[in-house]
Scaffold this active site. Structure first.
Site, PDB file in Angstrom:
ATOM      1  N   GLY A 204       0.839  -1.190   0.000  1.00 50.52           N
ATOM      2  CA  GLY A 204       0.000   0.000   0.000  1.00 50.52           C
ATOM      3  C   GLY A 204       0.872   1.237   0.000  1.00 50.52           C
ATOM      4  O   GLY A 204       2.105   1.148   0.033  1.00 50.52           O
TER       5      GLY A 204
ATOM      6  N   MET B  23       2.228   5.079   1.493  1.00 52.53           N
ATOM      7  CA  MET B  23       2.630   5.594   2.806  1.00 52.53           C
ATOM      8  C   MET B  23       1.364   5.828   3.641  1.00 52.53           C
ATOM      9  O   MET B  23       0.314   6.183   3.101  1.00 52.53           O
ATOM     10  CB  MET B  23       3.377   6.916   2.654  1.00 52.53           C
ATOM     11  CG  MET B  23       4.690   6.835   1.908  1.00 52.53           C
ATOM     12  SD  MET B  23       6.061   6.289   2.915  1.00 52.53           S
ATOM     13  CE  MET B  23       6.188   7.600   4.116  1.00 52.53           C
ATOM     14  N   PHE B  24       1.470   5.618   4.934  1.00 50.15           N
ATOM     15  CA  PHE B  24       0.414   5.903   5.903  1.00 50.15           C
ATOM     16  C   PHE B  24      -0.824   5.014   5.761  1.00 50.15           C
ATOM     17  O   PHE B  24      -1.906   5.379   6.204  1.00 50.15           O
ATOM     18  CB  PHE B  24       0.007   7.388   5.864  1.00 50.15           C
ATOM     19  CG  PHE B  24       1.183   8.315   5.847  1.00 50.15           C
ATOM     20  CD1 PHE B  24       2.010   8.427   6.944  1.00 50.15           C
ATOM     21  CD2 PHE B  24       1.495   9.048   4.703  1.00 50.15           C
ATOM     22  CE1 PHE B  24       3.119   9.263   6.916  1.00 50.15           C
ATOM     23  CE2 PHE B  24       2.597   9.885   4.670  1.00 50.15           C
ATOM     24  CZ  PHE B  24       3.411   9.996   5.776  1.00 50.15           C
TER      25      PHE B  24
ATOM     26  N   GLY C 279      -0.821   1.857   6.971  1.00 50.00           N
ATOM     27  CA  GLY C 279      -0.818   0.917   8.087  1.00 50.00           C
ATOM     28  C   GLY C 279      -0.093  -0.392   7.822  1.00 50.00           C
ATOM     29  O   GLY C 279      -0.342  -1.391   8.502  1.00 50.00           O
TER      30      GLY C 279
ATOM     31  N   GLU D 268       9.544  -2.446   5.149  1.00 51.97           N
ATOM     32  CA  GLU D 268      10.159  -1.637   4.083  1.00 51.97           C
ATOM     33  C   GLU D 268      10.927  -2.534   3.108  1.00 51.97           C
ATOM     34  O   GLU D 268      12.063  -2.251   2.719  1.00 51.97           O
ATOM     35  CB  GLU D 268      11.067  -0.556   4.677  1.00 51.97           C
ATOM     36  CG  GLU D 268      10.386   0.396   5.636  1.00 51.97           C
ATOM     37  CD  GLU D 268       9.337   1.297   4.990  1.00 51.97           C
ATOM     38  OE1 GLU D 268       9.229   1.322   3.743  1.00 51.97           O
ATOM     39  OE2 GLU D 268       8.616   1.978   5.727  1.00 51.97           O
TER      40      GLU D 268
ATOM     41  N   VAL E 269      14.924   8.204  -6.025  1.00 48.15           N
ATOM     42  CA  VAL E 269      13.870   7.246  -5.698  1.00 48.15           C
ATOM     43  C   VAL E 269      13.923   6.878  -4.221  1.00 48.15           C
ATOM     44  O   VAL E 269      12.913   6.879  -3.531  1.00 48.15           O
ATOM     45  CB  VAL E 269      13.968   5.984  -6.589  1.00 48.15           C
ATOM     46  CG1 VAL E 269      12.974   4.927  -6.135  1.00 48.15           C
ATOM     47  CG2 VAL E 269      13.727   6.353  -8.045  1.00 48.15           C
ATOM     48  N   MET E 270      15.110   6.581  -3.719  1.00 45.36           N
ATOM     49  CA  MET E 270      15.236   6.199  -2.309  1.00 45.36           C
ATOM     50  C   MET E 270      15.489   7.442  -1.462  1.00 45.36           C
ATOM     51  O   MET E 270      16.592   7.966  -1.416  1.00 45.36           O
ATOM     52  CB  MET E 270      16.354   5.185  -2.108  1.00 45.36           C
ATOM     53  CG  MET E 270      16.405   4.634  -0.705  1.00 45.36           C
ATOM     54  SD  MET E 270      17.531   3.247  -0.608  1.00 45.36           S
ATOM     55  CE  MET E 270      17.693   3.078   1.142  1.00 45.36           C
TER      56      MET E 270
ATOM     57  N   ILE F  14      14.163   8.129   2.253  1.00 48.36           N
ATOM     58  CA  ILE F  14      13.386   7.655   3.391  1.00 48.36           C
ATOM     59  C   ILE F  14      12.885   8.841   4.203  1.00 48.36           C
ATOM     60  O   ILE F  14      13.633   9.749   4.532  1.00 48.36           O
ATOM     61  CB  ILE F  14      14.231   6.699   4.256  1.00 48.36           C
ATOM     62  CG1 ILE F  14      14.607   5.469   3.434  1.00 48.36           C
ATOM     63  CG2 ILE F  14      13.478   6.304   5.523  1.00 48.36           C
ATOM     64  CD1 ILE F  14      15.574   4.535   4.112  1.00 48.36           C
TER      65      ILE F  14
END
Length: 183
Positions: free
Chosen positions: A11, A13-14, A16, A89, A163-164, A166
């Protein structure tokens, strides 16, 4: 070959994903399974001083093992008799597919939490290759921060094009399709 399995939680971000991963691991722990959570060592969003915990966005945490490479952990996992492996992740692990498949083929339950795409809505890492190997795939949604509909996408709110990158609410928002394209 023992009966192992792969379960993918995906899914934006955020949505769950980490909370769901922790919930599933705790469920196995209550049944006396030997469990471990592995997180990428680059993820220090919520506590830079303690890399050996996985945190949810609401700051609940659980002990974890930090690594940049899953394969190096195989001897320890086998020697310690770990039965259930949670990976948070997972999009950041280059060896996620080979590791998950080999652990499942050795009878381990592997639960993988990963983004469904990057901030441009493109494939992120190798997680998509797990979809055809997994016993279950759970696709979660968040709430769009702009219109409050279901949100399936992560939108970056900074100018960084790597892209990466965090981050949490400081760098990303969850949005629906319509709001992904609006400013």
């Amino acid at each position: 070959m023992s009966s192992g399995s792969i379960h993918v939680i995906t899914g934006p971000m955020f949505s769950g994903k980490t909370s769901e991963l922790v919930r599933r691991i705790k469920r196995f722990m209550l049944s006396n399974f030997k469990c471990i959570i592995i997180k990428h060592c680059g993820d220090n969003r919520y506590n830079e001083d303690d890399i050996n915990k996985v945190y949810t966005h609401d700051l609940l945490f659980m002990e974890a093992t930090a690594s940049s490479n899953l394969s190096v952990l195989v001897p320890t996992l086998l020697n310690d008799g770990v039965q259930v492996i949670g990976i948070d992740e997972a999009q950041f692990f280059l060896d996620i597919v080979e590791f998950s498949e080999s652990m499942a083929n050795l009878g381990k339950t592997v639960i993988v939490a990963a983004l469904n795409g990057d901030f441009k809505r493109e494939l992120f890492g190798n997680v998509y290759k797990l979809l055809s190997l997994a016993e279950t795939v759970s696709s979660l949604t968040a709430i769009c921060v702009k219109c409050y509909c279901d949100a399936s996408f992560s939108k970056r709110v900074t100018e960084n094009k790597e892209v990466m990158d965090i981050g949490g609410k400081d760098k990303y928002i969850a949005v629906c399709r319509k709001c992904f394209f609006s400013n």
